[in-house]
Design an enzyme around this catalytic site. Structure first.
Site, mmCIF file in Angstrom:
data_model
loop_
_atom_site.group_PDB
_atom_site.id
_atom_site.type_symbol
_atom_site.label_atom_id
_atom_site.label_comp_id
_atom_site.label_asym_id
_atom_site.label_seq_id
_atom_site.Cartn_x
_atom_site.Cartn_y
_atom_site.Cartn_z
ATOM 1 N N HIS A 1 0.835 -1.199 0.000
ATOM 2 C CA HIS A 1 0.000 0.000 0.000
ATOM 3 C C HIS A 1 0.874 1.256 0.000
ATOM 4 C CE1 HIS A 1 -2.893 2.926 1.585
ATOM 5 N NE2 HIS A 1 -3.853 2.092 1.241
ATOM 6 N N GLU B 1 -4.164 -0.536 -3.764
ATOM 7 C CA GLU B 1 -3.847 0.883 -3.610
ATOM 8 C C GLU B 1 -2.336 1.084 -3.528
ATOM 9 O OE1 GLU B 1 -7.389 3.186 -1.644
ATOM 10 O OE2 GLU B 1 -6.474 1.887 -0.148
ATOM 11 N N GLU C 1 -2.907 7.439 -5.935
ATOM 12 C CA GLU C 1 -3.751 8.140 -4.958
ATOM 13 C C GLU C 1 -3.123 9.480 -4.566
ATOM 14 O OE1 GLU C 1 -4.847 5.759 -1.560
ATOM 15 O OE2 GLU C 1 -5.409 7.554 -0.412
ATOM 16 N N CYS D 1 -3.172 10.942 -1.795
ATOM 17 C CA CYS D 1 -2.468 10.811 -0.502
ATOM 18 C C CYS D 1 -1.060 10.253 -0.684
ATOM 19 C CB CYS D 1 -3.225 9.879 0.439
ATOM 20 S SG CYS D 1 -4.733 10.572 1.097
ATOM 21 N N CYS E 1 -9.883 10.179 2.545
ATOM 22 C CA CYS E 1 -8.567 10.570 3.067
ATOM 23 C C CYS E 1 -7.930 11.702 2.263
ATOM 24 C CB CYS E 1 -7.639 9.362 3.067
ATOM 25 S SG CYS E 1 -7.737 8.405 1.536
HETATM 26 O O1 FUB Z 1 -6.956 3.201 5.033
HETATM 27 C C1 FUB Z 1 -7.166 4.582 5.242
HETATM 28 C C2 FUB Z 1 -6.965 5.314 3.963
HETATM 29 O O2 FUB Z 1 -7.889 4.793 2.990
HETATM 30 C C3 FUB Z 1 -5.623 5.138 3.318
HETATM 31 O O3 FUB Z 1 -4.647 6.020 3.735
HETATM 32 C C4 FUB Z 1 -5.975 5.307 1.891
HETATM 33 O O4 FUB Z 1 -4.984 4.879 1.023
HETATM 34 C C5 FUB Z 1 -7.222 4.513 1.789
HETATM 35 O O5 FUB Z 1 -6.887 3.157 1.778
HETATM 36 ZN ZN ZN Z 2 -6.242 9.363 0.041
#
Ligand code: FUB
Ligand code: ZN
Length: 675
Positions: free
Chosen positions: A284, A336, A352, A354, A420
């Protein structure tokens, strides 16, 4: 290198139902020493300059920071307390009437991340309304804390007896964000109610987990970096030790529970190998970024160079084999995250928001630890492209994933079930000033070129600094130094990797042949050229500076065609357009509805122009290029020369759904779509 670095993440719906009576919240104030940053151990070569010491004044970032303070945070507030049950969950816990939890088990984190962004914004945009809103939320959060310090609306409303039974359920991740928010709000306002909540939670967690206590291998890293912030704020080394211990827990088979993700796939949560032995980026993407940011923070404080060695290896695996030209990472939606080396499809790219935000965090720390500019090159790439793309020009629409090609199906959204990204990009932009300057043992470093004002103190002398620039549209920069008295120090100016054409040896993306690197800039002090030396990617100018000294230089900003390494199959026979730090894309809106039918041959002569998208003026790249058109009956095709307009990647999808491409074919035969 394993073929698949991870397996799919299994999302499990959150179906725990037991309601639980909330206990009375407590709000005692703990007596702890607060304030000073802890003295460094020497591993950190550059010291960060906080955004709170940097006033951003330029025409690019200032309007964005203003927009976050108004539009973006307003959207976050609306969604957090009205349109979703995130704040209601805290109210329900406090009421203790056995009401049902709303949303997902990690939704508390969005409240904390929005609060953190609001706190940063308060520092640059004081607002009594915003501060009142923060205080209102903080009261609700405090009222939901259990007498023993536990804080989590999901378990408190669904069955407290199950708490800490599953390491993948984000209890610590959520409260890592609580700590970050608490530190930010304390720094912004001096108010410590939320900080006390965070401290009580950290002490509670510390009483259960640690050496000689229970193991804990979090399913979502974040707490590590947050604990270092708490340590820096409170001077209490227990938090640093706990962060270090959390890092040391990984890679030893201690993970338990993990119902939400497949805990057997330890690579998914970067748990296959002890952190200090890691070589490959796996799993991830956001979790990985927060992990390595936390490891860098711990290394900065403890001086543990083993973390740095491991992170450099992993960083090379990211940058040399697993990063998009936009600085986006994590190509697959299924986990992800990362899959196998060079697996970077464009249309399916997950990237993503984030994860790009995390790249900014991690690379900032790596630059601090090493003093090397290449980390800022990567930070800049992620910031201006992969991360910024997550925020609409209007400030109130978001991308969760940031693909590099679209057939017109993508559009920005108001919010997400898993939300997020909005508050993450909000907190990054609101604290943008963090990334502009750093202090060095010998002076000051300019990392990003952002019109701004700051000051630093050296040998007891206060030195004012003002930067003026039209970056990222224009490479001219002027720095005015205002020491209170004459002062000898070195000014370190990052020479951007995009200028030299080779941000890092081994980089996946390089200028196409025939394009030379931009010339090294000439630095002038008060109009006269001055010599500089080069070190770690910075130009060093040593001088005895006096009030009003003006240092000027210009980075040439030609339009560059980038090619990628042969291993990136989808990009073969294609180029990406870059100018300065910005990666460009072609959008149907500017190109008669299509973006997949044009070609950018080797000899293309580029020009630049200006365009308004929403209320933002951007520099476009234009060129006459061959375009393939198919007759309406589909029976014949012809090529004609048309004017192509490319826009900065971060600005796409702000004018409705339309085709888009970053990697453009260099020959008609490479066109992959028929119209
Ligand atoms: O799991 C919490 C948040 O949701 C993660 O940081 C994101 O990547 C998404 O999976
Ligand atoms: Zn995010």
């Amino acid at each position: 290198m394993a073929f698949h670095k991870t397996v799919q993440k299994r999302r499990q719906s959150c179906l725990l139902h037991m309601a639980f009576r909330a206990a009375l919240a407590i709000s005692t104030t703990l007596a702890i020493p607060l304030g000073q940053t802890i003295a460094q151990t020497g591993l950190r070569k550059l010291q960060p300059v906080s955004f709170s010491q940097v006033e951003v004044t330029d025409a690019f970032w200032k309007p964005k920071i203003d927009k976050v303070a108004t539009k973006t945070l307003e959207a976050c507030i609306q969604q957090t307390e009205l349109k979703t049950g995130r704040i209601r969950n805290f109210e329900k816990v406090a009421r203790g009437k056995g009401e049902k939890h709303e949303g997902i088990f990690y939704d508390d984190s969005d409240v904390f991340k929005a609060l953190e962004a609001m706190a940063y914004s308060l520092k640059t945009h004081p607002s009594s309304d915003m501060e009142r809103k923060c205080d209102e939320w903080i009261d609700k959060i405090a009222a939901a804390q259990q007498p023993d310090g536990y804080l989590n609306t999901f378990y408190t409303l669904t069955g407290l007896e199950k708490r800490y039974s599953d390491m993948s359920m984000h209890e610590d991740y959520n409260n890592g964000h609580l700590i970050e928010a608490a530190v930010a709000y304390f720094n912004a306002t001096g108010k410590r109610k939320l900080l006390d909540v965070a401290i009580r939670w950290a002490d509670h967690f510390d009483s259960i987990f640690g050496p000689g206590k229970r193991h804990w291998v979090t399913g979502h890293q974040e707490l590590e970096l947050a604990l270092v912030k708490l340590f820096r704020t409170t001077s209490d080394r227990r938090y640093l030790k706990l962060a270090d211990w959390l890092l040391s827990e990984r890679g030893h088979g201690h993970a338990k529970g993990y119902t939400w993700t497949d805990w057997k796939d330890t690579a998914y949560a970067q748990d296959a190998v002890p952190v200090k032995d890691q070589r490959e980026i796996t799993g991830h993407a956001v979790r990985a970024m927060y992990l390595y940011t936390g490891a860098a923070d711990v290394a900065a404080e403890t001086g543990d160079a083993d973390y740095l060695t491991a992170m450099r290896r992993v960083w090379e695996d990211v940058v040399f084999r697993n990063m998009y030209v936009t600085g986006g990472i994590g190509s697959a939606g299924s986990n992800e995250g990362f899959t196998r080396d060079y697996d970077l499809p464009n249309e399916q790219a997950y990237c993503e928001t984030c994860a790009s935000v995390g790249m900014v965090f991690w690379n900032h720390r790596m630059n601090g630890l090493t003093g090397r500019s290449e980390y800022i090159d990567i930070l800049e790439r992620s910031l201006y492209n992969g991360a910024l793309d997550g925020l609409s020009l209007s400030g109130d629409r978001f991308f969760y994933g940031n693909p590099l090609a679209s057939r017109g199906q993508h559009q920005r959204r108001e919010w997400f079930g898993t939300a997020c990204c909005p508050s993450n990009i909000a907190r990054l932009v609101a604290s943008l000033g963090d990334y502009v300057y750093a202090t060095t043992p010998e002076g000051i470093a300019v990392n990003l070129f952002v019109g701004s004002r700051t000051a630093f103190t050296r040998g007891g002398v206060r030195i004012g600094v003002q930067m003026e620039t039209g970056y990222p549209w224009d490479g001219r920069v002027a720095l005015t130094l205002d020491p209170a008295e004459k002062s000898r120090f070195k000014l370190a100016v990052r020479i951007p990797g995009w200028l030299t054409g080779k941000p890092v040896p081994g980089d996946l993306y390089t200028p196409a042949s025939g394009q030379s690197a931009g010339p090294a800039p000439v630095f002038r002090v008060n109009g006269k050229p001055v010599a500089h030396t080069l070190q770690d990617g910075y130009a060093l100018i040593e001088n005895t500076w006096k009030k009003g000294d003006r240092v000027e230089w210009a980075f040439e900003m030609p339009v560059t065609r980038l090619v990628s390494r042969d291993e990136l199959k989808p990009n073969q026979g294609r180029v990406a357009i870059q100018r300065g730090p910005l990666v460009y894309c072609v959008e149907g809106t500017d190109n008669e509805g299509h973006a997949w039918n044009l070609v950018v041959p080797e000899n293309t002569a580029f020009d630049t122009a200006s365009l308004h998208i929403a209320d933002e003026r951007v520099t476009t790249v234009t060129a006459n290029v061959p375009v393939l058109t198919i007759a309406p009956d589909g029976q014949s095709a012809q090529t004609e020369i048309r004017r192509m307009t490319a826009i900065p990647y971060y600005a796409w999808a702000n004018r409705g759904k339309t085709e888009m491409q970053v990697w453009l074919p260099t020959a008609i035969r490479e066109i992959k779509i028929n119209y």
